[in-house]
Write an enzyme that holds these catalytic residues in place. Structure first.
Site, short mmCIF file in Angstrom:
data_model
loop_
_atom_site.label_atom_id
_atom_site.label_comp_id
_atom_site.label_asym_id
_atom_site.label_seq_id
_atom_site.Cartn_x
_atom_site.Cartn_y
_atom_site.Cartn_z
N TYR A 194 -1.32 -1.08 10.42
CA TYR A 194 -1.44 -1.45 8.76
C TYR A 194 -0.38 -0.87 8.23
O TYR A 194 0.23 -1.56 7.36
CB TYR A 194 -2.86 -0.76 8.57
N SER A 211 0.84 -1.29 -0.01
CA SER A 211 -0.05 -0.09 0.01
C SER A 211 0.85 1.16 0.02
O SER A 211 2.16 1.02 0.37
CB SER A 211 -0.70 -0.04 1.17
N1 LIG Z 1 -8.98 -0.49 -0.58
C1 LIG Z 1 -7.68 0.50 -0.68
O1 LIG Z 1 -7.85 1.39 -0.79
C2 LIG Z 1 -6.43 -0.47 -0.81
C3 LIG Z 1 -5.29 0.28 -0.83
C4 LIG Z 1 -3.88 -0.06 -0.81
C5 LIG Z 1 -3.89 -1.57 -0.62
N2 LIG Z 1 -4.93 -2.44 -0.27
C6 LIG Z 1 -4.91 -3.74 -0.07
O2 LIG Z 1 -5.56 -4.50 -1.02
C7 LIG Z 1 -5.75 -5.81 -0.28
C8 LIG Z 1 -7.37 -6.09 -0.55
O3 LIG Z 1 -7.99 -5.13 0.13
P1 LIG Z 1 -9.50 -4.61 -0.37
O4 LIG Z 1 -9.54 -3.01 -0.38
O5 LIG Z 1 -10.03 -5.45 -1.60
O6 LIG Z 1 -10.20 -5.21 1.15
P2 LIG Z 1 -11.58 -6.07 1.19
O7 LIG Z 1 -12.76 -5.77 0.03
O8 LIG Z 1 -11.90 -5.87 2.73
O9 LIG Z 1 -11.09 -7.31 0.86
C9 LIG Z 1 -10.04 -8.08 1.69
C10 LIG Z 1 -10.00 -9.60 1.29
O10 LIG Z 1 -9.20 -10.26 2.02
C11 LIG Z 1 -9.45 -11.68 2.55
N3 LIG Z 1 -9.21 -11.74 3.80
C12 LIG Z 1 -9.06 -10.88 4.76
N4 LIG Z 1 -8.54 -11.62 5.96
C13 LIG Z 1 -8.20 -12.65 5.68
C14 LIG Z 1 -7.72 -13.97 6.20
N5 LIG Z 1 -7.19 -14.20 7.47
N6 LIG Z 1 -7.74 -15.30 5.49
C15 LIG Z 1 -8.05 -14.98 4.14
N7 LIG Z 1 -8.61 -13.99 3.62
C16 LIG Z 1 -8.86 -13.03 4.27
C17 LIG Z 1 -11.18 -11.32 2.56
O11 LIG Z 1 -11.71 -12.63 2.37
P3 LIG Z 1 -13.30 -12.71 3.30
O12 LIG Z 1 -13.91 -11.54 3.06
O13 LIG Z 1 -13.65 -13.92 2.44
O14 LIG Z 1 -12.86 -12.97 4.68
C18 LIG Z 1 -11.29 -10.54 1.40
O15 LIG Z 1 -11.39 -11.21 0.19
C19 LIG Z 1 -5.34 -5.61 1.04
O16 LIG Z 1 -4.10 -6.00 1.31
C20 LIG Z 1 -5.37 -4.19 1.29
O17 LIG Z 1 -4.54 -3.94 2.28
C21 LIG Z 1 -6.42 -1.79 -0.36
#
Ligand SMILES: NC(=O)c1ccc[n+]([C@@H]2O[C@H](COP(=O)([O-])OP(=O)(O)OC[C@H]3O[C@@H](n4cnc5c(N)ncnc54)[C@H](OP(=O)(O)O)[C@@H]3O)[C@@H](O)[C@H]2O)c1
Length: 261
Positions: free
Chosen positions: A156, A143
């Site tokens: 985080y 990130s």
């Molecule tokens: N959104 C942003 O602005 C942003 C920016 C930079 C980086 N990121 C990174 O992008 C990645 C995806 O985030 P997102 O924004 O798409 O969030 P999200 O919609 O909350 O999705 C998170 C995903 O991770 C899975 N997950 C979480 N904990 C887990 C565990 N213990 N075991 C297995 N699966 C797990 C969830 O699965 P379930 O729901 O099935 O539990 C879900 O599929 C993350 O690493 C986040 O830090 C996001």
């Protein structure tokens, strides 16, 4: 078909049941590609898998927790037997407000366990097979918070910095063995993770657009895939300054609050 991803056939993505992981699954879903998708929520994962099948991909799903080292080892090994993996994307992650409450001490442990150990559990088991084949690509979703620590989310930020450093160093270790490593430093993306934020998120983009930028970067084996530039460059510059100079600015930024679980 996207030129940069046309040769990528066998792809494994963690956290594919939501947000960015689901968008990446759709990005790579096409006839001839085998997708191994993981999450914890069966209903949401099955829905994404169905969409990817409709787009022509052969899809396998796994319900598992990325913090479960044994389960991840078994799954990676099973997936690699079904189709030798070309691309592994360690995407699953949580932040305060998406995995429970705010960054209290329990949440800090959960963030580190998921965002650091979960990434290691995803990529460590595949390294020996990829190096033996002399090909493959490992992608770690970090990130922009891993470029400069943000004051409202210390665990985080620290977890994302740890996996960024790990990935950027691992790239050097594996480069002579035919295996690429890319680290993704993304800004704000519209997903359930950011839905809980009640403050302005500059340059926020759709998960579809972010997935496209990431796939293009992966196709070029970029070491660091950082976007949007308009947020990356100032954060990178601020990271070079002393905290004495940056405390004032950061103390005025809105804090990430705990939201839904
Ligand atoms: N959104 C942003 O602005 C942003 C920016 C930079 C980086 N990121 C990174 O992008 C990645 C995806 O985030 P997102 O924004 O798409 O969030 P999200 O919609 O909350 O999705 C998170 C995903 O991770 C899975 N997950 C979480 N904990 C887990 C565990 N213990 N075991 C297995 N699966 C797990 C969830 O699965 P379930 O729901 O099935 O539990 C879900 O599929 C993350 O690493 C986040 O830090 C996001």
């Amino acid at each position: 078909m996207n030129d940069t991803t046309k040769n990528t056939k066998n792809i494994l993505i963690t956290g594919a049941s939501s947000g960015l992981g689901a968008a990446l699954a759709r990005e790579y879903a096409r006839a001839g590609n085998v997708l191994h998708l993981q999450g914890r929520n069966t209903e949401r994962l099955q829905k994404i898998a169905g969409e990817c099948k409709d787009l022509g991909a052969d899809v396998h799903i796994k319900i598992a927790d990325v913090t479960d080292e044994g389960a991840m080892q078994n799954w990676l090994s099973e997936a690699d037997k079904i189709s030798p993996l070309d691309l592994v994307i360690a995407n699953a992650g949580i932040s305060a407000g998406t995995g429970g409450v705010g960054e209290d001490s329990e949440q800090v442990k959960r963030i580190f366990a998921t965002n650091i150990n979960g990434v290691l559990n995803t990529i460590q088991p595949i390294i020996p097979s990829m190096t033996a084949r002399g090909r493959g690509q490992i992608v770690i979703i970090s990130s922009l918070a891993g470029i400069r620590a943000l004051p409202s989310c210390p665990a985080y930020s620290a977890s994302k910095a740890a996996v960024r450093y790990y990935g950027e160093s691992l790239r050097g270790v594996l480069q002579g063995q035919g295996v690429g490593v890319s680290v993704v430093c993304a800004g704000y993306i519209k997903t359930p993770m950011t839905e809980v934020n009640n403050f302005p998120m500059p340059f926020i983009m759709s998960a579809k657009k972010a997935a496209r930028i990431i796939a293009l970067g992966i196709g070029k084996n970029k070491g660091r895939i950082s976007f949007p530039l308009a947020l990356y460059l100032p954060l990178w510059w601020i990271s070079c300054l002393s905290p004495k100079l940056t405390d004032w600015v950061f103390s005025r930024l809105p804090a990430k609050t705990a939201g839904k679980s």
